[in-house]
Design a protein around this motif. Structure first.
Motif, PDB file in Angstrom:
ATOM      1  N   MET A 229       0.828  -1.208   0.000  1.00 38.15           N
ATOM      2  CA  MET A 229       0.000   0.000   0.000  1.00 38.15           C
ATOM      3  C   MET A 229       0.864   1.261   0.000  1.00 38.15           C
ATOM      4  O   MET A 229       0.546   2.249  -0.679  1.00 38.15           O
ATOM      5  CB  MET A 229      -0.936  -0.006   1.211  1.00 38.15           C
ATOM      6  CG  MET A 229      -2.065  -1.017   1.093  1.00 38.15           C
ATOM      7  SD  MET A 229      -3.313  -0.873   2.413  1.00 38.15           S
ATOM      8  CE  MET A 229      -2.474  -1.679   3.780  1.00 38.15           C
ATOM      9  N   ASN A 230       1.946   1.225   0.747  1.00 39.08           N
ATOM     10  CA  ASN A 230       2.866   2.364   0.784  1.00 39.08           C
ATOM     11  C   ASN A 230       3.454   2.645  -0.592  1.00 39.08           C
ATOM     12  O   ASN A 230       3.478   3.783  -1.058  1.00 39.08           O
ATOM     13  CB  ASN A 230       3.985   2.081   1.794  1.00 39.08           C
ATOM     14  CG  ASN A 230       5.100   3.112   1.721  1.00 39.08           C
ATOM     15  OD1 ASN A 230       4.904   4.281   1.999  1.00 39.08           O
ATOM     16  ND2 ASN A 230       6.289   2.654   1.328  1.00 39.08           N
ATOM     17  N   ARG A 231       3.918   1.587  -1.257  1.00 39.80           N
ATOM     18  CA  ARG A 231       4.520   1.752  -2.582  1.00 39.80           C
ATOM     19  C   ARG A 231       3.494   2.292  -3.591  1.00 39.80           C
ATOM     20  O   ARG A 231       3.805   3.176  -4.385  1.00 39.80           O
ATOM     21  CB  ARG A 231       5.070   0.411  -3.053  1.00 39.80           C
ATOM     22  CG  ARG A 231       5.606   0.396  -4.476  1.00 39.80           C
ATOM     23  CD  ARG A 231       6.846   1.209  -4.667  1.00 39.80           C
ATOM     24  NE  ARG A 231       7.933   0.720  -3.832  1.00 39.80           N
ATOM     25  CZ  ARG A 231       9.218   1.029  -4.021  1.00 39.80           C
ATOM     26  NH1 ARG A 231       9.566   1.826  -5.016  1.00 39.80           N
ATOM     27  NH2 ARG A 231      10.143   0.573  -3.208  1.00 39.80           N
ATOM     28  N   LEU A 232       2.287   1.746  -3.556  1.00 40.25           N
ATOM     29  CA  LEU A 232       1.269   2.169  -4.511  1.00 40.25           C
ATOM     30  C   LEU A 232       0.876   3.624  -4.274  1.00 40.25           C
ATOM     31  O   LEU A 232       0.694   4.393  -5.234  1.00 40.25           O
ATOM     32  CB  LEU A 232       0.055   1.244  -4.412  1.00 40.25           C
ATOM     33  CG  LEU A 232      -1.035   1.430  -5.469  1.00 40.25           C
ATOM     34  CD1 LEU A 232      -0.464   1.382  -6.881  1.00 40.25           C
ATOM     35  CD2 LEU A 232      -2.114   0.359  -5.304  1.00 40.25           C
ATOM     36  N   ALA A 233       0.766   4.008  -3.013  1.00 44.36           N
ATOM     37  CA  ALA A 233       0.448   5.409  -2.693  1.00 44.36           C
ATOM     38  C   ALA A 233       1.536   6.334  -3.234  1.00 44.36           C
ATOM     39  O   ALA A 233       1.242   7.398  -3.810  1.00 44.36           O
ATOM     40  CB  ALA A 233       0.307   5.576  -1.186  1.00 44.36           C
ATOM     41  N   TRP A 234       2.785   5.922  -3.063  1.00 41.49           N
ATOM     42  CA  TRP A 234       3.912   6.725  -3.565  1.00 41.49           C
ATOM     43  C   TRP A 234       3.862   6.846  -5.090  1.00 41.49           C
ATOM     44  O   TRP A 234       4.087   7.919  -5.659  1.00 41.49           O
ATOM     45  CB  TRP A 234       5.216   6.079  -3.113  1.00 41.49           C
ATOM     46  CG  TRP A 234       6.454   6.809  -3.521  1.00 41.49           C
ATOM     47  CD1 TRP A 234       7.037   7.874  -2.898  1.00 41.49           C
ATOM     48  CD2 TRP A 234       7.279   6.524  -4.675  1.00 41.49           C
ATOM     49  NE1 TRP A 234       8.171   8.268  -3.574  1.00 41.49           N
ATOM     50  CE2 TRP A 234       8.336   7.456  -4.663  1.00 41.49           C
ATOM     51  CE3 TRP A 234       7.224   5.579  -5.692  1.00 41.49           C
ATOM     52  CZ2 TRP A 234       9.320   7.464  -5.654  1.00 41.49           C
ATOM     53  CZ3 TRP A 234       8.202   5.583  -6.673  1.00 41.49           C
ATOM     54  CH2 TRP A 234       9.235   6.518  -6.641  1.00 41.49           C
ATOM     55  N   SER A 253      -1.515   2.055   6.080  1.00 45.11           N
ATOM     56  CA  SER A 253      -0.172   1.559   6.403  1.00 45.11           C
ATOM     57  C   SER A 253       0.332   2.159   7.703  1.00 45.11           C
ATOM     58  O   SER A 253       0.880   1.459   8.564  1.00 45.11           O
ATOM     59  CB  SER A 253       0.804   1.882   5.265  1.00 45.11           C
ATOM     60  OG  SER A 253       0.435   1.219   4.078  1.00 45.11           O
ATOM     61  N   ILE A 254       0.137   3.465   7.852  1.00 41.73           N
ATOM     62  CA  ILE A 254       0.623   4.158   9.060  1.00 41.73           C
ATOM     63  C   ILE A 254      -0.154   3.709  10.298  1.00 41.73           C
ATOM     64  O   ILE A 254       0.421   3.618  11.392  1.00 41.73           O
ATOM     65  CB  ILE A 254       0.540   5.683   8.862  1.00 41.73           C
ATOM     66  CG1 ILE A 254       1.592   6.117   7.832  1.00 41.73           C
ATOM     67  CG2 ILE A 254       0.746   6.428  10.180  1.00 41.73           C
ATOM     68  CD1 ILE A 254       1.491   7.571   7.416  1.00 41.73           C
ATOM     69  N   LYS A 255      -1.417   3.395  10.123  1.00 45.61           N
ATOM     70  CA  LYS A 255      -2.210   2.916  11.263  1.00 45.61           C
ATOM     71  C   LYS A 255      -1.635   1.627  11.823  1.00 45.61           C
ATOM     72  O   LYS A 255      -1.601   1.406  13.038  1.00 45.61           O
ATOM     73  CB  LYS A 255      -3.659   2.694  10.825  1.00 45.61           C
ATOM     74  CG  LYS A 255      -4.598   2.356  11.976  1.00 45.61           C
ATOM     75  CD  LYS A 255      -6.039   2.253  11.510  1.00 45.61           C
ATOM     76  CE  LYS A 255      -6.962   1.917  12.675  1.00 45.61           C
ATOM     77  NZ  LYS A 255      -8.384   1.818  12.238  1.00 45.61           N
TER      78      LYS A 255
END
Length: 315
Positions: A229-234, A253-255
């Motif tokens: 999810m982090n990579r896709l958001a970036w 992801s941060i949660k």
């Protein structure tokens, strides 16, 4: 011999009561308890056996194996004892090397695993573990060689194949790494780990559109993958698309991992692309607090501040 463990265990247990110093009976019942996953009882009996034969490497290794899952540091102690008692057992070398790696004792792990390979040259798992150590030590060429050996002997082992691609990526052999990863995808087309690996390499090559395609496909297969999810958001931020979805993904992801500085960095980028510069500054400042020496994060903060200053001057 009939695999009737409950009855066998009863009779071995009775024999121990009759003759508590019967080493063979002790070992038998300890093994039965281990097979039945009654680990506390098994450990207690193996410890009794270790007192009877303190120089028995197999008993030390059995104790190490029993502690392997739930108490790796205790396992390390027993495997160290086992290696000292029998330095020529490749299985003991292998497990000891793995544990040393998990404790980040890389030079010792490398030495032990290399000894294991000298004793048992064609053992793919040992070559794989050695490759992991070499990769951690930034010895990328040697790591690639070790992983290549493991893959050559287990051609359909996706874990080994992806490890090989990691060593190739570390050397910036991106095209070769993609070829390696595609081999893993052919073996299992629905493995999100392999598809995500391709996404990351396409990201490094700055082929963002095809990287997004791979990450989206992987996310369908693994909807809770926080790194994914982090990579896709970036990637969405880089292409300035689907920014609301990007914000949703990175917040998820941060949660799960609120103190991951790389996640907070991605959040700051998404916020900045959305035009929320002040919130982007706050986010990247938090990342800097977590990693004060990260030059990229400091560069990002300057970028955000300059953007806000230029906008103020322009107005």
């Amino acid at each position: 011999n009939l695999n009737d463990w409950s009855k066998a265990g009863y009779h071995f247990n009775e024999s121990i009561k009759t003759s508590p110093q019967d080493f063979q009976a002790l070992i038998k019942i300890a093994g039965i308890f281990k097979n039945e996953e009654m680990f506390d009882k098994s450990i207690a009996l193996y410890k009794d056996a270790a007192l009877m034969q303190p120089k028995n490497a197999d008993i030390q290794a059995q104790l190490g194996n029993l502690y392997l899952k739930n108490n790796p540091r205790e396992a390390l102690v027993y495997y160290k004892n086992a290696v000292q008692l029998n330095p020529n057992d490749p299985d003991i070398q292998y497990q000891f090397g793995r544990l040393l790696f998990s404790e980040k004792q890389f030079s010792k792990a490398r030495e032990i695993l290399e000894q294991g390979i000298l004793i048992r040259e064609n053992h793919s798992p040992t070559h794989y573990e050695l490759g992991r150590v070499l990769l951690a030590e930034s010895k990328f060429v040697d790591a690639e060689r070790s992983f290549s050996f493991a893959v050559e002997h287990e051609k359909k082992n996706v874990t080994y194949i992806l490890a090989l691609s990691d060593a190739q990526i570390a050397q910036k052999k991106y095209d070769l790494a993609l070829e390696t990863i595609e081999g893993a995808i052919k073996i299992n087309p629905k493995n999100p780990v392999s598809i995500f690996a391709a996404c990351k390499v396409y990201s490094k090559k700055r082929f963002y559109t095809i990287a997004i395609e791979h990450c989206e496909k992987a996310l369908v297969l693994n909807p809770n993958g926080i790194n994914l999810m982090n990579r896709l958001a970036w990637l969405y931020a880089k292409k300035s698309i689907k920014l609301e979805l990007a914000l949703e993904l990175i917040n998820k992801s941060i949660k799960v991992s609120p103190n991951r500085d790389d996640f907070i960095d991605t959040l700051s980028e998404v916020l900045f692309i959305q035009g929320n510069v002040i919130m982007a500054e706050k986010a990247i400042s938090k990342a800097i607090k977590l990693k004060p020496n990260n030059a990229y994060y400091k560069q990002q903060l300057r970028r955000f501040k300059n953007s806000r200053l230029n906008e103020a001057i322009g107005n």
